[in-house]
Design a protein around this motif. Structure first.
Motif, PDB file in Angstrom:
ATOM      1  N   PHE A  62       0.856  -1.187   0.000  1.00 32.87           N
ATOM      2  CA  PHE A  62       0.000   0.000   0.000  1.00 32.87           C
ATOM      3  C   PHE A  62       0.890   1.234   0.000  1.00 32.87           C
ATOM      4  N   GLU A  63       0.329   2.331  -0.460  1.00 29.96           N
ATOM      5  CA  GLU A  63       1.094   3.577  -0.460  1.00 29.96           C
ATOM      6  C   GLU A  63       0.163   4.726  -0.081  1.00 29.96           C
ATOM      7  N   VAL A  64       0.580   5.489   0.908  1.00 28.24           N
ATOM      8  CA  VAL A  64      -0.233   6.628   1.351  1.00 28.24           C
ATOM      9  C   VAL A  64       0.656   7.847   1.534  1.00 28.24           C
ATOM     10  N   THR A  65       0.050   8.997   1.391  1.00 36.88           N
ATOM     11  CA  THR A  65       0.761  10.264   1.591  1.00 36.88           C
ATOM     12  C   THR A  65      -0.003  11.117   2.581  1.00 36.88           C
ATOM     13  N   ALA A  66       0.708  11.539   3.611  1.00 38.07           N
ATOM     14  CA  ALA A  66       0.121  12.468   4.587  1.00 38.07           C
ATOM     15  C   ALA A  66       0.374  13.892   4.127  1.00 38.07           C
ATOM     16  N   ASN A  67      -0.669  14.696   4.201  1.00 40.60           N
ATOM     17  CA  ASN A  67      -0.522  16.105   3.854  1.00 40.60           C
ATOM     18  C   ASN A  67      -1.691  16.864   4.474  1.00 40.60           C
ATOM     19  N   SER A  68      -1.648  18.156   4.343  1.00 39.37           N
ATOM     20  CA  SER A  68      -2.796  18.938   4.810  1.00 39.37           C
ATOM     21  C   SER A  68      -3.632  19.340   3.601  1.00 39.37           C
ATOM     22  N   SER A  69      -4.929  19.426   3.804  1.00 42.29           N
ATOM     23  CA  SER A  69      -5.812  19.951   2.768  1.00 42.29           C
ATOM     24  C   SER A  69      -7.064  20.461   3.465  1.00 42.29           C
ATOM     25  N   THR A  70      -7.765  21.349   2.808  1.00 40.12           N
ATOM     26  CA  THR A  70      -8.948  21.910   3.451  1.00 40.12           C
ATOM     27  C   THR A  70     -10.175  21.039   3.201  1.00 40.12           C
ATOM     28  N   LEU A  71     -10.985  20.907   4.226  1.00 34.71           N
ATOM     29  CA  LEU A  71     -12.282  20.235   4.120  1.00 34.71           C
ATOM     30  C   LEU A  71     -13.366  21.284   4.309  1.00 34.71           C
ATOM     31  N   GLN A  72     -14.389  21.197   3.487  1.00 34.17           N
ATOM     32  CA  GLN A  72     -15.550  22.062   3.673  1.00 34.17           C
ATOM     33  C   GLN A  72     -16.531  21.272   4.523  1.00 34.17           C
ATOM     34  N   LEU A  73     -16.550  21.554   5.838  1.00 31.10           N
ATOM     35  CA  LEU A  73     -17.363  20.747   6.745  1.00 31.10           C
ATOM     36  C   LEU A  73     -18.843  21.116   6.646  1.00 31.10           C
ATOM     37  N   ASN A  74     -19.105  22.363   6.347  1.00 29.15           N
ATOM     38  CA  ASN A  74     -20.451  22.795   5.972  1.00 29.15           C
ATOM     39  C   ASN A  74     -20.267  24.066   5.152  1.00 29.15           C
ATOM     40  N   SER A  75     -21.336  24.728   4.823  1.00 30.30           N
ATOM     41  CA  SER A  75     -21.200  25.865   3.896  1.00 30.30           C
ATOM     42  C   SER A  75     -20.393  27.003   4.509  1.00 30.30           C
ATOM     43  N   ALA A  76     -20.276  27.021   5.838  1.00 29.67           N
ATOM     44  CA  ALA A  76     -19.584  28.138   6.491  1.00 29.67           C
ATOM     45  C   ALA A  76     -18.201  27.779   7.021  1.00 29.67           C
ATOM     46  N   ILE A  77     -17.952  26.505   7.240  1.00 26.81           N
ATOM     47  CA  ILE A  77     -16.723  26.125   7.957  1.00 26.81           C
ATOM     48  C   ILE A  77     -15.762  25.377   7.045  1.00 26.81           C
ATOM     49  N   THR A  78     -14.640  26.017   6.814  1.00 30.97           N
ATOM     50  CA  THR A  78     -13.533  25.384   6.094  1.00 30.97           C
ATOM     51  C   THR A  78     -12.488  25.008   7.123  1.00 30.97           C
ATOM     52  N   PHE A  79     -12.113  23.753   7.126  1.00 35.54           N
ATOM     53  CA  PHE A  79     -11.239  23.215   8.168  1.00 35.54           C
ATOM     54  C   PHE A  79      -9.963  22.697   7.531  1.00 35.54           C
ATOM     55  N   VAL A  80      -8.828  23.042   8.122  1.00 39.53           N
ATOM     56  CA  VAL A  80      -7.563  22.502   7.614  1.00 39.53           C
ATOM     57  C   VAL A  80      -7.366  21.115   8.222  1.00 39.53           C
ATOM     58  N   SER A  81      -7.480  20.122   7.376  1.00 42.88           N
ATOM     59  CA  SER A  81      -7.342  18.736   7.815  1.00 42.88           C
ATOM     60  C   SER A  81      -5.927  18.242   7.554  1.00 42.88           C
ATOM     61  N   TRP A  82      -5.458  17.348   8.417  1.00 38.75           N
ATOM     62  CA  TRP A  82      -4.251  16.561   8.119  1.00 38.75           C
ATOM     63  C   TRP A  82      -4.769  15.170   7.806  1.00 38.75           C
ATOM     64  N   ASN A  83      -4.401  14.628   6.667  1.00 41.03           N
ATOM     65  CA  ASN A  83      -5.034  13.379   6.276  1.00 41.03           C
ATOM     66  C   ASN A  83      -4.130  12.540   5.386  1.00 41.03           C
ATOM     67  N   LEU A  84      -4.619  11.382   5.013  1.00 42.36           N
ATOM     68  CA  LEU A  84      -3.924  10.502   4.081  1.00 42.36           C
ATOM     69  C   LEU A  84      -4.670  10.505   2.756  1.00 42.36           C
ATOM     70  N   ASN A  85      -3.943  10.728   1.678  1.00 41.63           N
ATOM     71  CA  ASN A  85      -4.508  10.634   0.326  1.00 41.63           C
ATOM     72  C   ASN A  85      -5.728  11.529   0.149  1.00 41.63           C
ATOM     73  N   ASN A  86      -5.707  12.688   0.803  1.00 41.42           N
ATOM     74  CA  ASN A  86      -6.764  13.686   0.640  1.00 41.42           C
ATOM     75  C   ASN A  86      -8.150  13.173   0.998  1.00 41.42           C
ATOM     76  N   ARG A  87      -8.234  12.329   2.029  1.00 40.35           N
ATOM     77  CA  ARG A  87      -9.557  11.864   2.433  1.00 40.35           C
ATOM     78  C   ARG A  87      -9.572  11.601   3.939  1.00 40.35           C
ATOM     79  N   VAL A  88     -10.750  11.761   4.518  1.00 42.33           N
ATOM     80  CA  VAL A  88     -10.966  11.458   5.937  1.00 42.33           C
ATOM     81  C   VAL A  88     -12.217  10.591   6.039  1.00 42.33           C
ATOM     82  N   PRO A  89     -12.117   9.396   6.589  1.00 37.88           N
ATOM     83  CA  PRO A  89     -10.915   8.737   7.064  1.00 37.88           C
ATOM     84  C   PRO A  89      -9.977   8.372   5.907  1.00 37.88           C
TER      85      PRO A  89
END
Lengths: 333, 276
Positions: free
Chosen positions: A87-114
Motif C-alpha cells: 500500500f502507499e499513502v501520503t500524509a498532507n494537509s488539505s482543506t475540508l468544507q465541513l459545511n457551507s460556512a466552515i472550512t477546516f484545515v485537515s491533516w489526512n492521508l490521500n486527501n480523504r478522511v478517514p
C-alpha cells in the motif's frame, strides 16, 4: 473503487445484477468474478443498490458515498517467493468544507478522511509506504500484532518516507492513526483509518461498508464542535445510504472521536449482531446500541425487513445533532 | 478545495514510483490473469532512531529526504530551534498556553529523527531534558524552574549542532541545504495555517515564522562568504529572505495573510534555485 484480490472478489451490482459466489471458477458475464476454489461456501446473493446521483461534494476531494464501500487491497507483489500486499499513502494537509460556512484545515492521508480502508488476509505480509508531505511530523500506528520497530510511534519528518512492514494478524478490524503528540490533534484533524484483516475462511457474502465516527475541534479548545461519519458532518443525513430490503449488511464500525470518552452507536427499528473487534466468526451478542470508547471498533451485521428510511447515530444525542447522523434508505427487494 | 499539487510533489511522486516500483491502486489480481507481479526487492535504508526499514523519499525528495545525513541531522535541530524561538517570543508576551505546543514539538515531532544520530556523533541524549521542559510548560509555565529548563534545552540543541565541524557549519552549500529544508517546511506550515484567505490555525502560522527566523540566523553565518564568492546569488537569497520575513510581521498573525501560500512557495523556490 475497491480492487478485490483473488481471495475475495466482490462486484457492485445494480438491481438487475447480482453477485454469484461459487466453487467452480466458471466464466461469468462481463464484470462478474468467481471466487477461487479455496472458498468453501454455498452460493449466495449480494445486492447493492446503484448509488444516488449527485453524491459528490464540490468543495471536497472525496465522496463519502463512494468511500463507504471503497476497500483498498493494495498491490499484490511477490519477492523471493513471498507474497507482499503493498500500500502507499501520503500524509498532507488539505482543506475540508465541513459545511457551507466552515472550512477546516485537515491533516489526512490521500486527501480523504478517514484514510483508505486497507484490506488484507490474515497471514499476508503487508508493506505500507508512508510519505509525509505535511509540515508536521506524523506516523502511522497500527493496532494489531507487530514488532516494536513497526509500532509507528516514531515521528516521520516532513519530506521523509517510512516503510512499515508486518504480517497481517490477527484477523479482525484494526484502526490505524498518527501517534505523534498531541495525538488528540493529529487524530481529530483526520489522520486515521481502518485496516481490515480478513479471516482465513471468508465471512458470508454481504453488502459491506465502513463507517468511521470522527470529531472536529474547530477552534483548538479541546472540545469537538462538529462530528461526522466518514469525514463530512451530516453527509448521510442529507444523502441516505441505499441498501436493499433483507440484504445482509456488514458494517465495519470505528469510533475515532477524540475528547469525548465514548459514544453509543444505535440503528433504528432493528437489531444487529456484534462481532467484537471483528475477532470472532460467530456473533458475541445482539443489540441495537453498542458503546464504544475511542479506537474501539466492531463488525455489526443486520438486515432490514421493512422498506423505509431509518436513522443511525450515536445515542449521545448532542453528538448526533452536531453532525454524526445518518440514514439507511431501505429499498424494496 | 484541495491543496494544489506542487511541481516538486509531482516530481517526488514520480521519482518514488520509479524508485520503489510502487503504483498505488494498480492492483494485480494474482490468479486472475496469471502471475502475480514480480518486483525487484525494494531497497530500504535504516533511518537512525526510526527502527525497521525506512525507504528514503526518492531522489531529491523534499524535506529530510536529502540523502545527506548531516543536512538531515542539522535540519531536525534547526526545526527545534525554530519552534523554541517562537515559544520564547510568546513567553515574553505572557502567552504561555500558546507557547506550550511549540515547546512540545521538539521532543514530540523531531527528537526521534536525531536520536540515533546523537549516539553516532557522540552527543549525549537530551530527550529527558526536553520531556521535563514539556511537562513543566504544561503544568507550571510561569515558574522559574520552567525558564531554567527552557534555557537548558536551547543549550542542549546548540550543543548537538556544535557536534558538526565548524567548517561545515560555515559552509555555504551545507547551510543553504539546511535553509532550504527549513523554508520548505515553513511553506507547508504556512499553507496549513490558512483557509478561505484567513488564518485559522495559529500554531502553524507560528511554526512557520520560527523556521523563517532561524533561516535568517543561519544565513548570517555564510552571508559574508556568499557576498564575496557568489554576489548575484547572495543578492537574490538575501533580499528574498527579507521579503519572506515580512510575511510574518509578528508572532501574532496579521488580520489577513500578507502573501498567499503560493507566493510563499514561490519565494522559497527562488532561494532554492539560487542555492546550488
Amino acid at each position: 473503487m475497491s480492487n478485490s484480490p483473488n481471495y475475495l472478489k466482490l462486484n457492485t451490482w445494480n438491481r438487475r445484477q447480482f453477485l454469484t459466489w461459487g466453487l467452480t471458477g466458471l466464466g461469468m458475464t462481463v464484470g462478474a468474478t468467481i471466487l477461487g476454489t479455496r472458498l468453501r461456501q454455498k452460493s449466495a446473493l449480494v445486492q447493492i443498490p446503484p448509488l444516488p446521483e449527485e453524491t459528490a461534494l464540490a468543495d471536497n476531494d472525496f465522496n463519502p458515498m463512494t468511500l463507504l464501500r471503497d476497500f483498498d487491497y493494495g498491490t499484490l507483489k511477490e519477492e523471493n517467493g513471498r507474497k507482499i500486499r503493498e500500500f502507499e499513502v501520503t500524509a498532507n494537509s488539505s482543506t475540508l468544507q465541513l459545511n457551507s460556512a466552515i472550512t477546516f484545515v485537515s491533516w489526512n492521508l490521500n486527501n480523504r478522511v478517514p484514510g483508505p480502508t486497507l484490506r488484507a488476509k490474515e497471514g499476508e505480509f503487508i508493506r505500507l509506504i508512508f510519505h509525509n508531505q505535511d509540515g508536521h511530523s506524523h506516523s502511522l500506528h497500527f493496532h494489531g500484532t507487530h514488532p516494536v520497530e513497526m509500532d509507528g510511534v516514531e515521528p516521520i519528518r516532513h519530506g521523509k518516507t517510512f516503510v512499515y512492514e508486518f504480517e497481517a494478524k490477527p484477523y479482525g478490524v484494526h484502526p490505524y492513526h498518527c501517534h505523534i503528540a498531541p495525538v488528540t490533534r493529529h487524530i481529530s484533524k483526520g489522520l486515521y483509518g481502518l485496516l481490515i484483516v480478513d479471516p482465513p475462511q471468508p465471512r458470508l457474502p454481504a453488502d459491506e461498508m465502513v463507517l468511521v465516527m470522527g470529531g472536529y475541534d474547530i477552534n483548538n479548545d479541546e472540545h469537538n464542535e462538529l462530528y461526522a461519519f466518514n469525514g463530512i458532518p451530516n453527509y448521510y443525513r442529507d444523502r441516505p445510504i441505499p441498501i436493499y430490503q433483507n440484504q445482509l449488511v456488514r458494517l465495519y464500525l470505528l469510533n475515532m472521536i477524540e475528547f469525548d470518552s465514548a459514544v453509543t452507536f444505535h440503528i433504528h427499528a432493528n437489531m444487529f449482531q456484534v462481532y467484537r473487534t471483528g475477532r470472532t466468526m460467530t456473533p458475541d451478542e445482539e443489540t441495537d446500541v453498542i458503546t464504544m470508547g475511542t479506537a474501539e471498533r466492531h463488525i455489526l451485521e443486520f438486515a432490514y425487513p421493512y422498506p423505509g428510511r431509518y436513522m443511525f447515530h450515536p445515542h449521545q444525542d448532542i453528538i448526533a445533532e452536531n453532525g454524526c447522523m445518518g440514514f439507511f434508505e431501505v429499498i424494496p427487494a | 478545495m484541495a491543496k494544489q499539487i506542487k511541481a516538486v510533489e509531482m516530481f517526488l511522486a514520480l521519482s518514488l514510483a520509479v524508485t520503489l516500483g510502487a503504483c498505488n491502486n494498480a492492483t494485480t489480481d494474482a490468479g486472475e490473469g496469471g502471475e502475480a507481479e514480480v518486483v525487484e526487492p525494494t531497497e530500504t535504508v535504516n533511518q537512525g532512531g526510526e527502527g525497521g526499514e525506512g525507504g528514503e523519499g526518492g531522489e531529491g525528495g523534499e524535506g529530510g529526504g536529502t540523502g545527506n545525513a548531516d543536512v538531515d541531522y542539522m535540519t531536525a535541530l534547526a526545526l527545534m530551534k525554530g519552534h523554541l524561538i517562537v515559544a520564547e517570543e510568546l513567553i515574553e508576551e505572557g502567552k504561555y498556553a500558546e507557547a506550550e505546543p511549540h515547546i512540545g514539538h521538539p521532543v514530540e515531532e523531531l527528537y526521534g529523527d536525531v536520536e540515533g544520530q546523537l549516539t553516532t556523533r557522540n552527543v549525549p541524549q537530551f530527550k529527558a531534558e526536553l520531556n521535563e521542559l514539556n511537562d513543566l510548560a504544561k503544568s507550571a509555565p510561569e515558574q522559574p524552574e520552567t525558564k531554567q529548563a527552557f534555557t537548558e534545552a536551547m543549550e542542549l540543541i546548540d550543543n548537538a549542532i556544535a557536534a558538526l565541524p565548524e567548517s561545515q557549519r560555515q559552509d555555504p552549500e551545507f547551510v543553504l541545504g539546511t535553509i532550504n529544508q527549513l523554508l520548505k517546511t515553513a511553506a507547508e506550515e504556512y499553507e496549513a495555517a490558512i483557509a478561505d484567505d484567513k488564518f485559522v490555525e495559529l500554531v502553524e502560522y507560528q511554526d512557520s515564522r520560527g523556521f523563517v527566523l532561524y533561516s535568517q540566523q543561519l544565513y548570517e553565518n555564510i552571508a559574508e562568504e556568499m557576498q564575496q564568492e557568489r554576489p548575484e546569488d547572495h543578492e537574490v537569497i538575501s533580499s528574498t529572505l527579507d521579503e519572506l520575513e515580512t510575511v510574518w510581521p509578528s508572532v501574532n498573525p496579521p488580520d489577513s495573510p500578507i502573501k498567499t501560500p503560493s507566493e510563499v512557495y514561490g519565494l522559497v523556490s527562488e532561494i532554492e534555485l539560487r542555492s546550488s
